[in-house]
Scaffold this active site. Structure first.
Site, PDB file in Angstrom:
ATOM      1  N   GLN A 247       0.812  -1.226   0.000  1.00 52.70           N
ATOM      2  CA  GLN A 247       0.000   0.000   0.000  1.00 52.70           C
ATOM      3  C   GLN A 247       0.839   1.266   0.000  1.00 52.70           C
ATOM      4  O   GLN A 247       0.307   2.354   0.243  1.00 52.70           O
ATOM      5  CB  GLN A 247      -0.957   0.006   1.208  1.00 52.70           C
ATOM      6  CG  GLN A 247      -1.909  -1.161   1.262  1.00 52.70           C
ATOM      7  CD  GLN A 247      -2.947  -1.163   0.129  1.00 52.70           C
ATOM      8  OE1 GLN A 247      -3.115  -0.180  -0.597  1.00 52.70           O
ATOM      9  NE2 GLN A 247      -3.632  -2.283  -0.034  1.00 52.70           N
TER      10      GLN A 247
ATOM     11  N   LYS B 190      -1.688  -3.605  -7.695  1.00 52.97           N
ATOM     12  CA  LYS B 190      -2.072  -2.443  -6.879  1.00 52.97           C
ATOM     13  C   LYS B 190      -1.355  -1.182  -7.367  1.00 52.97           C
ATOM     14  O   LYS B 190      -1.552  -0.103  -6.841  1.00 52.97           O
ATOM     15  CB  LYS B 190      -1.737  -2.696  -5.410  1.00 52.97           C
ATOM     16  CG  LYS B 190      -2.588  -3.806  -4.787  1.00 52.97           C
ATOM     17  CD  LYS B 190      -2.339  -3.883  -3.300  1.00 52.97           C
ATOM     18  CE  LYS B 190      -2.792  -5.186  -2.695  1.00 52.97           C
ATOM     19  NZ  LYS B 190      -4.242  -5.304  -2.564  1.00 52.97           N
TER      20      LYS B 190
END
Ligand code: PLP
Length: 400
Positions: free
Chosen positions: A197, A220
């Site tokens: 993240q 991601k």
């Protein structure tokens, strides 16, 4: 950056414009990434390494150029430090297996945190079952920040590894990695960073961070699914045994004895996802052209705006309120089950994620079964956050 770079963003769901706020789960793909995949299959496709023919050489060049692209993106010193995996989860499993074999004995300790994704908990528990290591978790404060004082007390002479997320996928907390590296190293332990993240959101420089290992996922970071990265310091990777056996990872095989390839191939058994690596490199080029600093600034603005707007909603509980927070807002509304809220928002065209977010120990820490989570990417806008808030208020009216 142009939203029209992302074809999916112009679609509708249930006749409503799509408001995609589930970016921590996966990001949408720009046209250049989609094109790179199609073009490689249309005009280059051949298995990489060892091939003498034209297409194989070209595919190998693209694949190895992708490794170099990843190296520069995270500022590793050498491509030997870049191992391609299927994603963060596989990178962390590789670590538990191979680092575990090389460096951990019964009674040795690994420290994680209360805010970890299951992929940074379960592989260590599986290793605990196999080897009898000790797994400890650093507690977090109510605002979602790490308790650094408590962390210091968890270290003992048997602590070998601190394994932490760079940014929490639920709370958005940005952990102070440079400081954690210094703490771990002062205790003769290594630092592994789950950067699933962080790499999509701001510049990540493994040398400046001082980490020993770092993992992230291609999907991601606007790249394809099924490709990921494990970075490791060469001296450490050199000491670690292969993770899987098969083609690509050997130097020589006889029935009596097998010797292994040099880094990074030692860790890459079987045909790699060479189309995925190339498409990942195209995604990283796309991000670099926009500028990671610029992306961070935009997403910081969105996060602060979302926190402020969500706080205006009566009975809404926000989780993760540290000032150093990025791109994720988790919340619940008293009296509305998170699944109901997510399902009703979906009917209004708004995609958020609900549930435990692969972080059940964190849910237990806050005494909840699940949460709603809105997470942001470079293409999101303040207008989409306004749409989220308006939709939540509309749903809330149905319950009060
Ligand atoms: N770690 C964090 C912090 C995550 O957010 C995720 C995915 O949501 C993972 C690990 C696992 O990533 P993947 O499923 O791509 O392997």
């Amino acid at each position: 950056m142009n939203r029209s770079d992302f074809p999916i963003l112009s679609r509708t769901v249930y006749g409503k414009p799509l408001v995609y706020l589930d970016n921590a789960a996966t990001t949408q793909k720009p046209q250049c990434v989609i094109d790179a995949i199609a073009e490689e299959y249309c005009s280059v496709n051949a298995n990489v390494h060892r091939g003498v023919h034209f297409l194989s050489t070209q595919a190998t060049e693209l694949h190895e150029a992708a490794r170099e692209r990843v190296r520069t993106f995270i500022n590793a010193t050498s491509t030997t430090e870049i191992i391609f995996t299927r994603g963060t989860t596989e990178s962390l499993n590789l670590m538990a297996s191979s680092y575990g074999d090389a460096f951990l004995k019964e009674g040795d300790e690994v420290i994680v945190t209360e805010m970890e994704h299951h992929s940074n908990i379960v592989p260590w528990q599986m290793l605990r079952e196999r080897k009898g290591i000790i797994l400890k978790a650093v507690p977090i404060a109510d605002d979602g920040s790490l308790d650094l004082e408590k962390l210091e007390t968890l270290f003992t002479p048997r602590t070998r590894l601190l394994s932490v997320c760079h940014v929490s996928n639920v709370l958005g907390t940005m952990n102070p990695i440079r400081q954690l590296a210094d703490i771990a190293h002062a205790h003769n332990a290594h630092l592994l960073v789950d950067a699933a993240q962080s790499v999509p959101h701001f510049p990540v420089d493994v040398q400046a961070l001082g980490c020993d290992f770092l993992a992230f996922s291609g999907h991601k970071v606007y790249g394809p699914t099924g490709i990921g990265v494990l970075y490791g310091r060469e001296a450490l990777l050199d000491m670690m045994p292969p993770y899987q056996g098969g083609g690509e990872m050997i130097a020589r095989v006889t029935f009596e004895r097998t010797t292994y390839e040099r880094l990074p191939f030692k860790f890459e058994a079987g045909t790699p996802d060479y189309v995925g690596t190339h498409a990942l490199a195209v995604a990283l080029d796309y991000l670099s052209a926009i500028g990671m600093e610029h992306i961070h600034e935009h997403e910081q603005d969105l996060t602060a705006y979302a926190m402020q707007r969500l706080a205006e909603i009566p009975d809404l509980q926000l989780y993760g309120t540290t000032p150093t927070k990025d791109a994720v807002c988790a919340f619940n509304i008293n009296g509305i089950h998170h699944l109901d809220l997510g399902t009703l928002l979906d009917r209004l065209g708004i995609a958020i994620r609900t549930g435990h977010h692969c972080a059940q120990p964190l849910m237990a820490r806050y005494g909840v079964e699940g949460m709603c989570r809105a997470s942001f990417a470079l293409y999101n806008t303040r207008e989409e956050i306004d749409a989220l808030v308006a939709a939540i208020l509309r749903v809330r009216k149905m319950f009060v």
